[in-house]
Motif scaffolding. Structure first.
Motif, PDB file in Angstrom:
ATOM      1  N   LYS A  93       0.580  -0.768  -0.281  1.00  0.00           N
ATOM      2  CA  LYS A  93      -0.071  -0.154  -0.146  1.00  0.00           C
ATOM      3  C   LYS A  93       0.882   0.893  -0.027  1.00  0.00           C
ATOM      4  O   LYS A  93       2.296   1.042   0.584  1.00  0.00           O
ATOM      5  N   PHE A 138     -15.519   3.402   8.134  1.00  0.00           N
ATOM      6  CA  PHE A 138     -13.754   3.664   7.078  1.00  0.00           C
ATOM      7  C   PHE A 138     -13.518   3.427   5.870  1.00  0.00           C
ATOM      8  O   PHE A 138     -13.164   3.695   5.577  1.00  0.00           O
ATOM      9  N   LEU A 144     -16.388  -3.660   2.089  1.00  0.00           N
ATOM     10  CA  LEU A 144     -16.154  -3.003   2.461  1.00  0.00           C
ATOM     11  C   LEU A 144     -17.216  -2.042   2.628  1.00  0.00           C
ATOM     12  O   LEU A 144     -17.311  -0.780   2.998  1.00  0.00           O
ATOM     13  N   ARG A 193      -0.894 -14.736   3.884  1.00  0.00           N
ATOM     14  CA  ARG A 193      -1.795 -14.019   5.321  1.00  0.00           C
ATOM     15  C   ARG A 193      -1.079 -13.865   6.553  1.00  0.00           C
ATOM     16  O   ARG A 193      -0.786 -13.828   7.215  1.00  0.00           O
ATOM     17  N   LEU A 207     -10.355   4.907   3.473  1.00  0.00           N
ATOM     18  CA  LEU A 207      -9.415   3.982   2.897  1.00  0.00           C
ATOM     19  C   LEU A 207      -9.204   4.033   1.658  1.00  0.00           C
ATOM     20  O   LEU A 207      -8.183   3.899   0.794  1.00  0.00           O
ATOM     21  N   THR A 239      -5.032  -7.995  10.542  1.00  0.00           N
ATOM     22  CA  THR A 239      -5.706  -6.970   9.898  1.00  0.00           C
ATOM     23  C   THR A 239      -5.413  -5.748  10.461  1.00  0.00           C
ATOM     24  O   THR A 239      -4.551  -4.786  10.388  1.00  0.00           O
ATOM     25  N   TYR A 257     -12.212  -2.631  -2.620  1.00  0.00           N
ATOM     26  CA  TYR A 257     -12.920  -3.097  -1.313  1.00  0.00           C
ATOM     27  C   TYR A 257     -14.388  -2.918  -0.956  1.00  0.00           C
ATOM     28  O   TYR A 257     -14.457  -2.616  -0.380  1.00  0.00           O
ATOM     29  N   ILE A 308      -4.143   0.401  12.592  1.00  0.00           N
ATOM     30  CA  ILE A 308      -5.082   0.128  10.807  1.00  0.00           C
ATOM     31  C   ILE A 308      -4.930   0.066   9.783  1.00  0.00           C
ATOM     32  O   ILE A 308      -4.890  -0.486   8.833  1.00  0.00           O
ATOM     33  N   ASN A 333      -1.276  -0.457   7.196  1.00  0.00           N
ATOM     34  CA  ASN A 333      -1.256  -1.484   7.456  1.00  0.00           C
ATOM     35  C   ASN A 333       0.045  -2.167   6.525  1.00  0.00           C
ATOM     36  O   ASN A 333       0.166  -3.331   6.465  1.00  0.00           O
ATOM     37  N   ARG A 342       2.774  -6.979   9.364  1.00  0.00           N
ATOM     38  CA  ARG A 342       2.607  -6.356   9.452  1.00  0.00           C
ATOM     39  C   ARG A 342       2.706  -5.838  11.333  1.00  0.00           C
ATOM     40  O   ARG A 342       2.862  -4.305  12.201  1.00  0.00           O
TER      41      ARG A 342
HETATM   42  P1  DAT Z   1      -6.920  -7.515   5.462  1.00  0.00           P
HETATM   43  O1  DAT Z   1      -6.462  -6.022   5.039  1.00  0.00           O
HETATM   44  O2  DAT Z   1      -6.222  -7.543   6.463  1.00  0.00           O
HETATM   45  O3  DAT Z   1      -7.371  -8.331   4.165  1.00  0.00           O
HETATM   46  P2  DAT Z   1      -9.898  -6.221   5.130  1.00  0.00           P
HETATM   47  O4  DAT Z   1     -10.090  -7.002   4.722  1.00  0.00           O
HETATM   48  O5  DAT Z   1     -10.665  -7.370   6.567  1.00  0.00           O
HETATM   49  O6  DAT Z   1      -8.594  -7.037   6.405  1.00  0.00           O
HETATM   50  O7  DAT Z   1      -9.623  -5.438   5.280  1.00  0.00           O
HETATM   51  C1  DAT Z   1      -9.562  -3.963   4.612  1.00  0.00           C
HETATM   52  C2  DAT Z   1      -8.368  -2.768   5.101  1.00  0.00           C
HETATM   53  O8  DAT Z   1      -9.182  -1.778   5.291  1.00  0.00           O
HETATM   54  C3  DAT Z   1      -7.740  -3.238   6.092  1.00  0.00           C
HETATM   55  O9  DAT Z   1      -6.247  -3.430   5.932  1.00  0.00           O
HETATM   56  C4  DAT Z   1      -7.646  -1.956   7.129  1.00  0.00           C
HETATM   57  C5  DAT Z   1      -9.111  -1.497   6.949  1.00  0.00           C
HETATM   58  N1  DAT Z   1      -9.844  -1.339   7.585  1.00  0.00           N
HETATM   59  C6  DAT Z   1     -10.088  -2.434   8.466  1.00  0.00           C
HETATM   60  N2  DAT Z   1     -10.681  -2.309   9.409  1.00  0.00           N
HETATM   61  C7  DAT Z   1     -10.829  -1.116   9.601  1.00  0.00           C
HETATM   62  C8  DAT Z   1     -11.522  -0.437  10.981  1.00  0.00           C
HETATM   63  N3  DAT Z   1     -11.530  -1.146  11.482  1.00  0.00           N
HETATM   64  N4  DAT Z   1     -10.822   0.410  10.719  1.00  0.00           N
HETATM   65  C9  DAT Z   1     -10.026   0.936  10.037  1.00  0.00           C
HETATM   66  N5  DAT Z   1      -9.396   0.879   8.994  1.00  0.00           N
HETATM   67  C10 DAT Z   1     -10.248  -0.757   8.973  1.00  0.00           C
END
Ligand code: DAT
Ligand code: MG
Length: 151
Positions: free
Chosen positions: A11, A59, A54, A87, A63, A93, A51, A111, A114, A104
């Motif tokens: 990133k 967030f 999400l 992973r 993001l 995360t 993403y 977070i 990361n 990480r």
């Molecule tokens: P990962 O990157 O470990 O697969 P994820 O897919 O749940 O995690 O989320 C994607 C990204 O979104 C993560 O790397 C950072 C951001 N993120 C996740 N949960 C968050 C939170 N609670 N607050 C802020 N950013 C978050």
């Protein structure tokens, strides 16, 4: 024999902090093979579809802004159990909950900073590889280290 592939992205924070070489070294050291690599500033469309699961999170806006600020070092890695193993090498995360020795855990604190992304399943790996790369960008090669990494 082993054709599992995963999508990995360093990133913008990892790129700015000069962590490209060290993160790539960890995956090479493990024995995995690089199939594709490019540096880019992702479009909003690309970041939002990457993403998309999400989208409803509070967030999500931050993001997407963060990822599109770029640069991102996008890669495809190949090898036995590469999705799950990457992973593990990356860690949880939230970097504050990661074991030392993970990427990480060693390099991150917050977070939202990361450092690195890795696909979380076979279906997301396939989806993400297609999203970030054209098929002609995936290089078909036979690493000569294979016979020393696999029995
Ligand atoms: P990962 O990157 O470990 O697969 P994820 O897919 O749940 O995690 O989320 C994607 C990204 O979104 C993560 O790397 C950072 C951001 N993120 C996740 N949960 C968050 C939170 N609670 N607050 C802020 N950013 C978050
Ligand atoms: Mg994820």
């Amino acid at each position: 024999h082993c054709t599992e592939r995963t999508f990995v992205a360093i990133k913008p924070d990892g790129v700015h902090r000069g962590l490209i070489g060290r993160t790539i070294a960890r995956l090479e050291d493990k024995g995995y093979s690089l199939v594709a690599l490019k540096l880019l500033k992702p479009s909003r469309t690309l970041a939002e579809s990457h993403y998309e699961s999400l989208r409803s999170k509070p967030f999500f806006g931050d993001l997407v802004s963060f990822i599109t600020s770029g640069p991102v070092c996008a890669m495809v890695w190949e090898g036995k159990d590469v999705i799950g193993q990457v992973r593990k090498l990356i860690g949880n995360t939230d970097p504050l909950t990661c074991a030392p020795g993970t990427i990480r855990g060693d390099f991150g604190i917050d977070i939202g900073r990361n450092i690195i992304h890795g696909s979380d399943s076979i279906s997301s790996a396939e989806r993400e590889i297609q999203l970030w790369f054209h098929s002609e960008e995936l290089v078909d090669w036979n690493p000569s280290l294979h016979e020393w990494v696999y029995e």
